[in-house]
Design an enzyme around this catalytic site. Structure first.
Site, PDB file in Angstrom:
ATOM      1  N   GLY A 218      45.431 -72.684 -35.239  1.00  0.00           N
ATOM      2  CA  GLY A 218      44.750 -72.324 -34.028  1.00  0.00           C
ATOM      3  C   GLY A 218      44.989 -73.045 -33.036  1.00  0.00           C
ATOM      4  O   GLY A 218      46.044 -74.129 -33.128  1.00  0.00           O
ATOM      5  N   SER A 219      44.423 -72.905 -31.868  1.00  0.00           N
ATOM      6  CA  SER A 219      44.976 -73.543 -30.663  1.00  0.00           C
ATOM      7  C   SER A 219      44.944 -75.000 -30.635  1.00  0.00           C
ATOM      8  O   SER A 219      45.840 -75.949 -30.342  1.00  0.00           O
ATOM      9  CB  SER A 219      44.289 -73.051 -29.151  1.00  0.00           C
ATOM     10  OG  SER A 219      42.809 -73.124 -29.423  1.00  0.00           O
TER      11      SER A 219
ATOM     12  N   GLU B 129      45.264 -76.777 -33.241  1.00  0.00           N
ATOM     13  CA  GLU B 129      46.371 -77.444 -34.256  1.00  0.00           C
ATOM     14  C   GLU B 129      47.769 -77.466 -33.617  1.00  0.00           C
ATOM     15  O   GLU B 129      48.458 -78.015 -34.276  1.00  0.00           O
ATOM     16  CB  GLU B 129      46.339 -76.759 -35.460  1.00  0.00           C
ATOM     17  CG  GLU B 129      44.920 -76.828 -36.296  1.00  0.00           C
ATOM     18  CD  GLU B 129      43.713 -76.182 -35.781  1.00  0.00           C
ATOM     19  OE1 GLU B 129      42.832 -77.009 -35.172  1.00  0.00           O
ATOM     20  OE2 GLU B 129      43.738 -75.087 -35.363  1.00  0.00           O
TER      21      GLU B 129
ATOM     22  N   GLU C 112      41.575 -68.809 -43.959  1.00  0.00           N
ATOM     23  CA  GLU C 112      41.622 -70.074 -44.467  1.00  0.00           C
ATOM     24  C   GLU C 112      41.035 -70.340 -45.923  1.00  0.00           C
ATOM     25  O   GLU C 112      41.336 -71.216 -46.510  1.00  0.00           O
ATOM     26  CB  GLU C 112      40.443 -70.874 -43.642  1.00  0.00           C
ATOM     27  CG  GLU C 112      41.132 -71.067 -42.155  1.00  0.00           C
ATOM     28  CD  GLU C 112      40.930 -69.979 -41.062  1.00  0.00           C
ATOM     29  OE1 GLU C 112      41.104 -70.079 -39.985  1.00  0.00           O
ATOM     30  OE2 GLU C 112      40.312 -69.021 -41.633  1.00  0.00           O
TER      31      GLU C 112
ATOM     32  N   HIS D   5      41.452 -75.033 -38.752  1.00  0.00           N
ATOM     33  CA  HIS D   5      40.975 -74.771 -37.248  1.00  0.00           C
ATOM     34  C   HIS D   5      39.670 -75.122 -37.067  1.00  0.00           C
ATOM     35  O   HIS D   5      38.884 -74.025 -37.443  1.00  0.00           O
ATOM     36  CB  HIS D   5      41.369 -73.399 -36.721  1.00  0.00           C
ATOM     37  CG  HIS D   5      41.394 -73.256 -35.467  1.00  0.00           C
ATOM     38  ND1 HIS D   5      41.493 -74.208 -34.501  1.00  0.00           N
ATOM     39  CD2 HIS D   5      40.481 -72.015 -34.571  1.00  0.00           C
ATOM     40  CE1 HIS D   5      41.269 -73.754 -33.317  1.00  0.00           C
ATOM     41  NE2 HIS D   5      40.646 -72.449 -33.286  1.00  0.00           N
TER      42      HIS D   5
ATOM     43  N   HIS E 255      24.533 -72.683 -65.959  1.00  0.00           N
ATOM     44  CA  HIS E 255      24.468 -71.847 -64.985  1.00  0.00           C
ATOM     45  C   HIS E 255      23.405 -70.931 -65.134  1.00  0.00           C
ATOM     46  O   HIS E 255      22.657 -70.882 -64.303  1.00  0.00           O
ATOM     47  CB  HIS E 255      25.856 -71.051 -65.042  1.00  0.00           C
ATOM     48  CG  HIS E 255      26.224 -69.955 -63.744  1.00  0.00           C
ATOM     49  ND1 HIS E 255      27.129 -68.957 -63.973  1.00  0.00           N
ATOM     50  CD2 HIS E 255      25.489 -69.803 -62.734  1.00  0.00           C
ATOM     51  CE1 HIS E 255      26.638 -68.119 -63.064  1.00  0.00           C
ATOM     52  NE2 HIS E 255      25.732 -68.677 -62.210  1.00  0.00           N
TER      53      HIS E 255
ATOM     54  N   GLY F  14      32.611 -71.417 -59.609  1.00  0.00           N
ATOM     55  CA  GLY F  14      32.333 -70.116 -59.539  1.00  0.00           C
ATOM     56  C   GLY F  14      32.393 -69.470 -58.178  1.00  0.00           C
ATOM     57  O   GLY F  14      32.036 -68.387 -57.801  1.00  0.00           O
TER      58      GLY F  14
END
Length: 524
Positions: A25-26, A28, A47, A70, A281, A399
């Site tokens: 992104g800008s 970075e 991402e 970003h 779980h 998961g």
């Protein structure tokens, strides 16, 4: 004088982080514009896929991996994948771009407000340096934090105007630093643990991913043999800690309280090595353990030790502890008979998920590495697939959906001589589908098997237990993965029978680059 950016790349190089996974992104761009020629930037289109690829790469190499995201939005997109990296103890250094330092308080566009707070509690360390001159030290700390036990992802937010600032002269010392940890069972503690273990009349071992990370499978096998103990793998294992064709191997514990207790019945001593106690779980209320059973827990993670609901825990280096115990316990002279692999079920005119696993196992060879994100087959997988070496099996530790496709690409990049086979459910595949783009661009040796039953199979299982089968959103019919793959440039085919799948899989094994198979199976 060197800049903050120049010193940072020197530190990354010294710590072995010359492969960068990112989606720019800008904020970075000033960091990336100074990237030296010996660094490799791996582009992902989302991402979540970026972090999943880095997670797989870190698990395959065992070393720290650098991720560039970003600001707040990019970090947010990666958070689902970060849950898996956190519970896999993957050593990731995540650097997110921040808006210019003087504008953050104004909440200018693309500011990351309270940046260090955003990724918690999924990182073991999170920080935004208070000044530009502290950035190189903070980067060095991040690398050490990620790799010291227990390893795990860390997060660093850096305003983009920091990179051009002048670094401190003494920052030249940072690349030569090292941090090591050492931990072993002292003589008194070893004797105490051996005495406890030998008091068990019928012990059982429960193993977790740290056995695989520490390359302690042989010592674990020796310990099991000398104790005459069966071996279970802890629920939802991100890695396979034990050879699945060993005579003492009994499978993966299902992630429910009652289900675990039933499999531990008859054992008075439960020795949990390198795993949490336990990562349940399904809600199955009842007693955790058989009556009178005692639990010994060895882990490198203090958090795993302190949060466990039962057992006596020892925090230390798991591999060293297992090796010491394996040679110190008395050999009882008992060896167990192997449990034969189950035969795949069959359905007339269709293929089953178990048949998919059986075909994979029929074609196993020494270069194959498996990534599994078929949540309906997670308990069955290790009972049906032969895993006999470290790093051969990977599963999303928390998961979090979207792990399978990106992680497979990341492992392929880390192990270019391997054939990485990713079995991914059709529901899960949609969370990481953009990883196909990177696979094509990098020409990875990756076989993506979409185990397609047109439904969220695991969710349907829960719905049945919760009497909620009338809930909406359980099915995902009509997705054409062959055409999706073609759009990214991945050769693909669709199969509906075992014979078709076996032919397609054999062709994929002979291919030079990525291949996708849309393996249609019978609905649950």
């Amino acid at each position: 004088m060197s800049t903050v950016l120049e010193r940072t790349y020197e530190i990354l190089r010294a710590q072995g982080m010359t492969t960068i996974f990112g989606n720019p992104g800008s904020n970075e761009l000033p960091f990336l514009a100074g990237m030296p020629d010996d660094f490799d930037y791996v582009l992902g289109l989302h991402e979540g896929a970026v972090l999943g690829m880095a997670d797989g790469y870190a698990q395959a190499t065992g070393g720290p991996v650098f991720v560039n995201l970003h600001a707040a939005s990019g970090t947010g997109n990666a958070m689902g994948a970060l849950t898996n990296a956190h519970y896999s103890h993957s050593p990731l250094v995540i650097l997110a771009g921040q808006q210019i330092r003087s504008t953050v308080g104004q909440e200018a566009m693309l500011s990351n407000v309270d940046a260090a707070l955003l990724p918690r509690p999924l990182v073991k360390h999170s920080h935004e340096p208070l000044s530009a001159i502290d950035v190189p030290r903070a980067v060095a700390q991040a690398g050490f934090e990620a790799t010291t036990a227990p390893a795990g992802p860390v997060y660093l937010s850096v305003p983009y105007d920091d990179w051009s600032q002048e670094a401190l002269p003494d920052d030249a010392l940072l690349p030569s630093r090292s941090v090591r940890t050492a931990g072993a069972l002292g003589p008194e503690l070893l004797a105490e643990l051996v005495s406890l273990i030998e008091s068990f009349e019928n012990p059982v071992l429960v193993l977790g991913p740290e056995i695989d990370i520490d390359l302690a499978q042989d010592d674990a096998a020796l310990l099991a043999e000398r104790l005459g103990a069966p071996v279970w793998v802890a629920p939802s294992p991100p890695r396979c800690p034990f050879p699945t064709r060993h005579a003492h191997f009994r499978g993966v514990l299902p992630p429910g309280i009652t289900s675990v207790r039933e499999r531990l019945e008859g054992h008075d001593g439960v020795i949990v090595l390198g795993a949490p106690v336990m990562r349940y779980h399904r809600w199955e209320p009842g007693a955790y353990l058989p009556a009178g059973a005692r639990v010994l827990h060895v882990t490198s993670d203090p958090g795993e030790a302190t949060r466990a609901p039962y057992g006596d825990a020892v925090v230390g280096h798991v591999g060293n502890a297992v090796a010491a115990l394996a040679t110190a316990v008395t050999d009882r002279g008992v060896r167990l008979d192997p449990v034969p692999a189950p035969v795949a079920d069959a359905v007339d005119g269709a293929m089953t998920g178990h048949e998919v696993l059986e075909v994979l196992n029929d074609h196993v060879h020494e270069s194959v590495v498996y990534v599994n994100e078929t949540t309906t087959l997670d308990v069955d997988y290790l009972s049906r697939i032969e895993i006999d070496r470290p790093g051969m099996y990977h599963f999303p530790a928390s998961g979090g959906l979207g792990f399978g496709l990106p992680a497979a690409v990341g492992i392929s990049l880390a192990k270019p001589d391997a054939t990485v086979v990713a079995t991914v459910g059709d529901g899960s595949a949609n969370y990481g589908i953009t990883a196909l783009y990177t696979a094509v661009q990098r020409k990875t040796r990756t076989i993506f098997v979409i185990v397609n039953n047109s439904t969220y199979g695991a969710l349907r299982g829960f719905a049945a237990r919760l009497d909620a089968l009338n809930a909406p959103g359980l099915d995902v019919p009509g997705i054409d993965f062959v055409h999706l793959a073609a759009g990214y440039g991945v050769p693909a085919s669709r199969t509906t029978t075992r014979e078709e799948f076996e032919a397609a899989y054999a062709a994929a094994l002979a291919a030079d680059g990525p291949v996708l198979i849309d393996a249609r199976i019978a609905a649950p």
